[in-house]
Design a protein around this motif. Structure first.
Motif, PDB file in Angstrom:
ATOM      1  N   THR A 112      -2.498  13.896  -0.601  1.00  0.00           N
ATOM      2  CA  THR A 112      -4.002  14.150  -0.258  1.00  0.00           C
ATOM      3  C   THR A 112      -4.473  13.186   0.785  1.00  0.00           C
ATOM      4  O   THR A 112      -5.162  13.447   1.607  1.00  0.00           O
ATOM      5  CB  THR A 112      -4.896  14.128  -1.566  1.00  0.00           C
ATOM      6  OG1 THR A 112      -4.593  12.966  -2.069  1.00  0.00           O
ATOM      7  CG2 THR A 112      -4.700  15.120  -2.587  1.00  0.00           C
ATOM      8  N   GLY A 113      -3.884  12.075   0.617  1.00  0.00           N
ATOM      9  CA  GLY A 113      -4.196  10.817   1.778  1.00  0.00           C
ATOM     10  C   GLY A 113      -3.628  11.114   3.155  1.00  0.00           C
ATOM     11  O   GLY A 113      -4.174  10.951   4.204  1.00  0.00           O
ATOM     12  N   CYS A 114      -2.325  11.692   3.013  1.00  0.00           N
ATOM     13  CA  CYS A 114      -1.662  12.252   4.467  1.00  0.00           C
ATOM     14  C   CYS A 114      -2.541  13.470   5.191  1.00  0.00           C
ATOM     15  O   CYS A 114      -2.601  13.188   6.265  1.00  0.00           O
ATOM     16  CB  CYS A 114      -0.210  12.822   3.932  1.00  0.00           C
ATOM     17  SG  CYS A 114       0.785  11.580   3.677  1.00  0.00           S
ATOM     18  N   ALA A 115      -2.991  14.380   4.219  1.00  0.00           N
ATOM     19  CA  ALA A 115      -3.651  15.399   4.850  1.00  0.00           C
ATOM     20  C   ALA A 115      -5.073  14.848   5.360  1.00  0.00           C
ATOM     21  O   ALA A 115      -5.588  15.079   6.526  1.00  0.00           O
ATOM     22  CB  ALA A 115      -4.134  16.484   3.757  1.00  0.00           C
ATOM     23  N   ALA A 116      -5.666  13.826   4.812  1.00  0.00           N
ATOM     24  CA  ALA A 116      -7.125  13.240   5.315  1.00  0.00           C
ATOM     25  C   ALA A 116      -6.651  12.428   6.521  1.00  0.00           C
ATOM     26  O   ALA A 116      -7.332  12.724   7.547  1.00  0.00           O
ATOM     27  CB  ALA A 116      -7.523  12.287   4.445  1.00  0.00           C
ATOM     28  N   LEU A 117      -5.497  11.642   6.675  1.00  0.00           N
ATOM     29  CA  LEU A 117      -5.201  10.936   7.866  1.00  0.00           C
ATOM     30  C   LEU A 117      -4.692  11.820   8.853  1.00  0.00           C
ATOM     31  O   LEU A 117      -5.155  11.521  10.084  1.00  0.00           O
ATOM     32  CB  LEU A 117      -4.128   9.805   7.347  1.00  0.00           C
ATOM     33  CG  LEU A 117      -4.763   8.618   6.795  1.00  0.00           C
ATOM     34  CD1 LEU A 117      -3.261   7.682   6.307  1.00  0.00           C
ATOM     35  CD2 LEU A 117      -5.668   7.764   7.695  1.00  0.00           C
ATOM     36  N   ALA A 118      -3.981  12.892   8.479  1.00  0.00           N
ATOM     37  CA  ALA A 118      -3.294  13.812   9.514  1.00  0.00           C
ATOM     38  C   ALA A 118      -4.589  14.363  10.033  1.00  0.00           C
ATOM     39  O   ALA A 118      -4.614  14.796  11.523  1.00  0.00           O
ATOM     40  CB  ALA A 118      -2.559  14.814   8.880  1.00  0.00           C
ATOM     41  N   ALA A 119      -5.598  14.792   9.463  1.00  0.00           N
ATOM     42  CA  ALA A 119      -7.188  15.398  10.240  1.00  0.00           C
ATOM     43  C   ALA A 119      -7.555  14.226  11.194  1.00  0.00           C
ATOM     44  O   ALA A 119      -8.050  14.672  12.303  1.00  0.00           O
ATOM     45  CB  ALA A 119      -8.090  15.731   9.085  1.00  0.00           C
ATOM     46  N   LEU A 120      -7.333  13.137  10.953  1.00  0.00           N
ATOM     47  CA  LEU A 120      -8.041  12.228  11.864  1.00  0.00           C
ATOM     48  C   LEU A 120      -7.208  11.895  13.102  1.00  0.00           C
ATOM     49  O   LEU A 120      -7.733  11.581  13.896  1.00  0.00           O
ATOM     50  CB  LEU A 120      -8.286  10.836  11.025  1.00  0.00           C
ATOM     51  CG  LEU A 120      -9.478  10.937   9.905  1.00  0.00           C
ATOM     52  CD1 LEU A 120      -9.407   9.411   9.346  1.00  0.00           C
ATOM     53  CD2 LEU A 120     -10.502  11.303  10.454  1.00  0.00           C
ATOM     54  N   THR A 161      -0.012  11.737  10.482  1.00  0.00           N
ATOM     55  CA  THR A 161      -0.805  10.697  10.187  1.00  0.00           C
ATOM     56  C   THR A 161      -0.641   9.308  11.150  1.00  0.00           C
ATOM     57  O   THR A 161      -1.565   8.619  11.278  1.00  0.00           O
ATOM     58  CB  THR A 161      -0.710  10.140   8.746  1.00  0.00           C
ATOM     59  OG1 THR A 161       0.715   9.562   8.561  1.00  0.00           O
ATOM     60  CG2 THR A 161      -0.569  11.261   7.684  1.00  0.00           C
ATOM     61  N   ARG A 162       0.299   9.493  11.767  1.00  0.00           N
ATOM     62  CA  ARG A 162       0.705   8.417  12.778  1.00  0.00           C
ATOM     63  C   ARG A 162       0.908   7.001  12.040  1.00  0.00           C
ATOM     64  O   ARG A 162       0.892   6.020  12.667  1.00  0.00           O
ATOM     65  CB  ARG A 162      -0.301   8.082  13.877  1.00  0.00           C
ATOM     66  CG  ARG A 162      -0.398   9.449  14.902  1.00  0.00           C
ATOM     67  CD  ARG A 162       0.909   9.676  15.607  1.00  0.00           C
ATOM     68  NE  ARG A 162       0.729  10.845  16.456  1.00  0.00           N
ATOM     69  CZ  ARG A 162       1.178  12.127  16.094  1.00  0.00           C
ATOM     70  NH1 ARG A 162       1.947  11.995  14.744  1.00  0.00           N
ATOM     71  NH2 ARG A 162       1.165  12.874  16.784  1.00  0.00           N
ATOM     72  N   ASN A 163       1.321   7.101  10.604  1.00  0.00           N
ATOM     73  CA  ASN A 163       1.792   6.073  10.286  1.00  0.00           C
ATOM     74  C   ASN A 163       3.174   6.272   9.654  1.00  0.00           C
ATOM     75  O   ASN A 163       3.470   7.005   8.620  1.00  0.00           O
ATOM     76  CB  ASN A 163       0.877   5.839   8.579  1.00  0.00           C
ATOM     77  CG  ASN A 163       1.197   4.882   7.798  1.00  0.00           C
ATOM     78  OD1 ASN A 163       2.354   4.378   7.854  1.00  0.00           O
ATOM     79  ND2 ASN A 163      -0.104   4.194   7.550  1.00  0.00           N
ATOM     80  N   PRO A 164       4.125   5.475  10.242  1.00  0.00           N
ATOM     81  CA  PRO A 164       5.499   5.735   9.823  1.00  0.00           C
ATOM     82  C   PRO A 164       6.177   5.131   8.414  1.00  0.00           C
ATOM     83  O   PRO A 164       6.936   5.845   7.897  1.00  0.00           O
ATOM     84  CB  PRO A 164       6.116   4.487  10.678  1.00  0.00           C
ATOM     85  CG  PRO A 164       5.363   3.608  11.120  1.00  0.00           C
ATOM     86  CD  PRO A 164       3.788   4.344  11.058  1.00  0.00           C
ATOM     87  N   LEU A 165       5.072   4.358   7.707  1.00  0.00           N
ATOM     88  CA  LEU A 165       5.569   4.017   6.294  1.00  0.00           C
ATOM     89  C   LEU A 165       5.313   5.493   5.316  1.00  0.00           C
ATOM     90  O   LEU A 165       5.956   5.795   4.644  1.00  0.00           O
ATOM     91  CB  LEU A 165       4.769   3.108   5.750  1.00  0.00           C
ATOM     92  CG  LEU A 165       4.902   1.738   6.341  1.00  0.00           C
ATOM     93  CD1 LEU A 165       4.151   0.565   5.655  1.00  0.00           C
ATOM     94  CD2 LEU A 165       6.597   1.522   6.212  1.00  0.00           C
ATOM     95  N   LEU A 166       4.278   6.243   5.775  1.00  0.00           N
ATOM     96  CA  LEU A 166       3.862   7.426   4.875  1.00  0.00           C
ATOM     97  C   LEU A 166       5.008   8.641   5.224  1.00  0.00           C
ATOM     98  O   LEU A 166       5.507   9.115   4.510  1.00  0.00           O
ATOM     99  CB  LEU A 166       2.435   7.918   5.525  1.00  0.00           C
ATOM    100  CG  LEU A 166       1.443   7.162   4.782  1.00  0.00           C
ATOM    101  CD1 LEU A 166       0.142   7.602   5.467  1.00  0.00           C
ATOM    102  CD2 LEU A 166       1.301   7.183   3.484  1.00  0.00           C
ATOM    103  N   LEU A 167       5.301   8.508   6.462  1.00  0.00           N
ATOM    104  CA  LEU A 167       6.350   9.502   6.879  1.00  0.00           C
ATOM    105  C   LEU A 167       7.956   9.334   6.324  1.00  0.00           C
ATOM    106  O   LEU A 167       8.365   9.898   5.658  1.00  0.00           O
ATOM    107  CB  LEU A 167       6.590   9.728   8.337  1.00  0.00           C
ATOM    108  CG  LEU A 167       7.770  10.684   9.017  1.00  0.00           C
ATOM    109  CD1 LEU A 167       7.547  11.913   8.438  1.00  0.00           C
ATOM    110  CD2 LEU A 167       8.004  10.570  10.513  1.00  0.00           C
TER     111      LEU A 167
END
Length: 246
Positions: A112-120, A161-167
């Motif tokens: 759910t957090g990834c989806a929100a950040l991906a949208a941004l 998300t452009r967050n390498p840790l999440l990926l």
């Protein structure tokens, strides 16, 4: 194959049904099984599911698969005689349900957090990849290929998300995600009493929210996507938790 009970994973249901046929004599030693294509039609599953079931039976010593020559029943060894069939199904379900529930909890927190950040933070390139994966999921009739596209779809959201840790976290769950996708799809079809089309629509709505850069909607759509399976798990109680072939 109507009104027969099966455990969560399709290949396990097919495997156990074929095994029962061997144990009760409907399939005798030396009998040749129908082709993978015919078995897939008989059980209303994909060819990859049939191949998994046959491979498992071969590993148990119950089948002899001759390359290009067909699949034949072998004599059933005494150790293959089952405990009560329903007990076997119950044991399979309980273990898988607990594992699935735990992974769904992790996915809810993470995705759910990834989806929100991906949208941004998504780019046009991210959207192009997501849309291509949706197209593959829509147009393929190979369930294994569709499951792989499903996993890649969720991983691409993490990449957006452009967050390498999440990926990295999503990729570390890759093998478990693949198994989880099979279970999620099976439970979704059971809950919806429908086809893959409705599941595809859920993916499309997630992608649309990301495309509109609506972080709240993207997170909500992902939460709904995962919540449906959790709901089905909680509603299936002991003695009534087997999915049925329709």
């Amino acid at each position: 194959m109507t009104n027969q009970q099966r455990p969560l994973k399709q290949y396990e249901w097919v495997m156990n049904d074929l095994k029962e046929r061997m144990l009760d004599g409907r399939l005798a030693p030396g009998d040749r099984l129908a082709s993978v294509v015919d078995l897939a039609a008989q059980y209303n599953v994909g060819r990859s599911t049939i191949r998994e079931a046959l491979s498992a039976l071969k590993a148990m010593g119950l089948l002899n698969i001759k390359q290009g020559g067909g699949t034949f029943v072998k004599a059933v060894p005494p150790e293959a005689a089952p405990v009560h069939p329903m007990q076997r199904y119950d044991d399979l379900w309980e273990g898988r349900a607990a594992s699935l529930r735990h992974l769904l909890e992790v996915r809810r927190v993470l995705e759910t957090g990834c989806a929100a950040l991906a949208a941004l933070h998504r780019t046009e390139e991210d959207l192009a990849v997501l849309e291509k994966l949706l197209e593959e999921m829509e147009n393929s009739d190979d369930e294994h290929f569709i499951e792989q596209a499903d996993v890649k779809f969720h991983q691409q959201i993490a990449a957006a998300t452009r967050n390498p840790l999440l990926l990295e976290l999503m990729e570390s769950l890759s093998s478990r995600l693949h198994e989880n996708m099979k279970d999620m799809r099976a439970l979704w079809f059971y809950a919806e009493r429908s086809s893959a089309e409705r599941l595809l629509q859920e993916h499309i709505r997630i992608c649309e929210a990301i495309s509109k850069q609506d972080a709240r909607e993207a997170s909500a759509r992902m939460d709904l996507h995962i919540s449906k399976v959790e709901q089905v798990l909680s509603e299936n109680k002991a003695g009534d938790h087997h999915l049925r072939m329709t």
